[in-house]
Every structure is written in structure tokens, then in C-alpha cells.
Enzyme design. Structure first.
Site, PDB file in Angstrom:
ATOM      1  N   LYS A 150       4.234   9.471   3.540  1.00 54.33           N
ATOM      2  CA  LYS A 150       4.203  10.556   2.548  1.00 54.33           C
ATOM      3  C   LYS A 150       5.133  11.671   2.997  1.00 54.33           C
ATOM      4  CE  LYS A 150       0.620   9.311  -0.188  1.00 54.33           C
ATOM      5  NZ  LYS A 150       0.463   7.962   0.422  1.00 54.33           N
ATOM      6  N   SER A 191       0.806  -1.211   0.000  1.00 55.52           N
ATOM      7  CA  SER A 191       0.000   0.000   0.000  1.00 55.52           C
ATOM      8  C   SER A 191       0.839   1.260   0.000  1.00 55.52           C
ATOM      9  CB  SER A 191      -0.914  -0.001   1.231  1.00 55.52           C
ATOM     10  OG  SER A 191      -0.131  -0.056   2.395  1.00 55.52           O
TER      11      SER A 191
END
Lengths: 212, 212
Positions: A170, A131
DNA sequence: AGTATAGCGGTACACTTGTTCTATGTCAAA
DNA sequence: TTTGACATAGAACAAGTGTACCGCTATACT
């Protein structure tokens, strides 16, 4: 990572061989052994280059003493490994837990891998699932994180997104009331979330991927 | 298990002196130096006691080698850092040079990072450019490679493609006359090249990414 | 006593190993 | 081209160094 410049290939070879030999035997090699290992056919040439290394400050020698030399700033860095707790797995569907270091597993890393992050604050997680592929991080990768609940703009962070109920990696940018999370892969678009919905879990220090 | 009889005062003295001497000089003392320090007036007696210490498991010796002895460290696993040469940069437009170890730069890594690959065969390259993003490897990543000119199916390899004149990192599958190069990113399609056009440069051992 | 063994000291020897000297080749500056 | 610094090879030398051998003493055991 260490830099050595201004040395000939032979001199570098000698240093590397001495380092290896010391670790293997516990005592330094002789001039003739160095010559044999570095393809130097003359003891005087080995002696010549050894004196060059002394002059350059990489070596100490004692005259007329067999094996009477030691590496100085190039000495084998023993016991310099840092241990960081291997806390567990990082999965997209759950936040990073308060790292209950129950397993006692540790990961040994070179100091340079941690940079100047405080070693006590760094822990490791194994990535499970694909993911986080948009952060260029694959299944099975080891992620070294520095524990933090805040981040600076540009940091690559592990964040828990409350509304999506997912953890992701991120690059972090604080933009007023909201936060921009920029995927590492430049071909992908950023996502924007409300600052209150975004919980920083740690700052990525390094990523290590092993083949096999 | 090695038997450990009681050591005589002289033998204990020898051990203490050797430990001190090693720390001071970086190489072991000679038989005569040991004799002088421990008030033993005969080289043969020093030699005699050294052999006793070997027999008791405190010492290792190599025959007919000056200073050819080392203290056996009990209970301390000497886990040292391994050094791999940092050969330079890997760019898409040029093959990896066989002996690019001109810089002398080295990368210190933990032994576990290398797995069971022979340390002498492993070298490191800095990735330049984003051309290998389909292998999940980004600009600035460190790639540890084991020197090899062949690869087994499933290995992640650095290959030089003769017809495209480019180096790339892909997963390697030999399929008869041709070779399938599978990108690491499962969303991308594999490419097929003639086996003769494909030169394996090394097998990827690990990838290390540092966050700055 | 006689004997065996461990420990020690002394010495000579042979091998190991650092040092020195001479000669050759390379390469860049004058 | 000539010069000089640098790097190399080879060999001879001298010092460092481990080993073998001899004899001696003290202790313990038969």
C-alpha cells in the site's frame, strides 16, 4: 533511458545499426554496409551523415581508415546490468523473511530500473496470489523492493499488519498515532491501522510484469 | 571443446596487440598494422599466424573483410543491455502509430525482460491516463509491446476498437466472428466486439512500473 | 642424402572501401 | 521568384587492405 534529439531519422537509424552491427561482428560496418541497411543509395550520403554525427559528438572517425569509426556516448553499454537477489515469494499470509538468499537466484535489471536506489539494498520478490490486486499488482509480478523499516509519506511499501497477520502493498502515510494505507487503485478506500501494528518491510522501487 | 595448443611468442603478441588496439580504437587493426606492431615484415606471415589463431580458437575471422576479425572471449558471457525504442505514449483516444519512433528515445532493459521475443520487434510505450486500470495498468507505466497485427488466444494485446475509437489493453480471445476482450481484473466483465472492428496493434511483453 | 613440413619474407594482384566531384531536388527566407 | 543552405544520388578516383604465389631457411625424420 537515454535521450537523443536533433538527429534526423536516418542518423538515428545509422547509430542503431552501428550499435547492432558492433555487437554482432565485433567491428564496425563499412559505409556501404550502412547504406544498404539504412536504405541510403549513395556512399557519399552515408559519409555526409557520418560527419554530421561526428559533428554532433555521437561518433569518432579516423580519416581514410576502413571501418575507422566508433560510437562514443552511444556505445553499447556492456556489463552494465545490475544483479539483485531474487529472495523468494511475497505472500499475504506471512511477513517478508529476513531475505535468506539461499537460492542464489538473481534478477538482472537495467540500471534505470533501479533509479538512484542503492543496488545493494534492493531485492526482488515474486508475488503469489491475487491479494494485492488493490495495489495493481497481480499474481506472478516481480516486485523490486529497497529494504527499509521506515518509510516516508507517499512511498509504496510492503507492510506486515500484525493484527491481520498479513503482508500487503500500500501507499504509506503517517498520520500521528495511526497510519493510513492507501490502495493504489483510486476507486478503493484507504485503511487505517495503528502505527505499532504496522511493520514496514520495504519500499517498492518498481514492479515488473511479464506476459507468458 | 576446442583444442588449445601452445602459442608462439608472435601469436601471443598478436593477441595482446589486438586486445590493446580494440580498446584504443574501437575497431580491429589491419594485417599490416599487426605486422608493424609485432615486427613481422610480411603481410602473408601475419595472415598465416592469424589463421593459426583461428584454428586454435582464439580468433574469429571473416574472409575478404577488412579488419574482419574479433577476439573470442573465453568464459565471459557478454550479456549486454538491449535497447528498445520508446515510441511515445499510449492513450485511449488514438491508435498506436506504426512508426512513432520520432523521438529517438530508447529504453534499456535486461535481456530477460524481453524473454525470447525478438528485440527488434519490441517497442515501449508510456501509458497515459487511468483508462487501462481494468488491465491492471496505471498511469505512467511502461508497456513493452511486440509488434503484431494478429494475436493468439490468451495474449494480452493492445487493440484499436474502430467503433469506439479507442485503444485499450485486454486479453484476447478469438471466438468465431467476434472477439472476446477479457479485462485482466477478474472482477470485471469481458466485452465482445466484431472481429472486423478490432485491430491488434501489439502483444504485451511486459509491464514496468516505477515508484518515484 | 633426400624429403617433408613449419615458418618467414617479398611481391603482385584484385577486391574493398573511403573520398571527391558534379548534378539534382527540397524548402524556407529574402 | 530568387537565393542559399541542406540533403540526396551517382559515378569516378585513390587509397586501404586481404589474398595468392613464389622462393628461402631450418629442423626433423626416413
Amino acid at each position: 533511458m537515454t535521450k537523443r534529439k536533433g538527429l534526423s531519422a536516418r542518423q538515428q537509424h545509422i547509430l542503431r545499426y552501428m550499435d547492432q552491427y558492433m555487437g554482432e561482428h565485433g567491428y564496425p560496418p563499412t559505409i556501404r554496409e550502412i547504406g544498404a541497411a539504412t536504405h541510403i543509395n549513395s556512399t557519399s550520403v552515408v559519409n555526409y551523415n557520418l560527419n554530421k554525427l561526428v559533428q554532433a559528438g555521437y561518433l569518432e572517425r579516423r580519416d581514410r581508415v576502413s571501418r575507422g569509426m566508433r560510437l562514443v556516448k552511444w556505445g553499447r553499454a556492456a556489463d552494465n546490468l545490475l544483479r539483485v537477489p531474487l529472495a523468494g515469494r511475497i505472500v499475504a499470509s506471512a511477513p517478508v523473511e529476513a531475505y535468506a538468499d539461499v537460492s542464489g537466484d538473481v534478477l538482472e535489471v537495467a540500471p534505470a530500473t533501479l533509479g538512484n536506489h542503492p543496488p545493494g539494498e534492493v531485492f526482488a520478490l515474486t508475488v503469489q496470489g491475487d491479494s494485492m490486486i488493490d495495489a495493481m499488482i497481480a499474481d506472478g509480478d516481480l516486485v523490486l523492493l529497497r529494504r527499509a523499516d521506515t518509510a516516508q509519506n507517499g512511498d509504496l511499501v510492503a507492510v506486515w499488519l500484525a493484527d491481520e497477520e498479513a503482508t500487503t502493498l500500500k501507499r504509506f502515510y503517517h498520520e500521528g498515532q495511526r497510519v493510513r494505507l492507501q490502495p493504489e487503485n483510486p476507486t478503493m478506500d484507504p485503511i487505517y491501522v495503528d502505527a505499532a501494528q504496522c511493520r514496514v518491510q520495504g519500499v517498492v522501487v518498481a514492479v515488473i510484469r511479464h506476459s507468458h
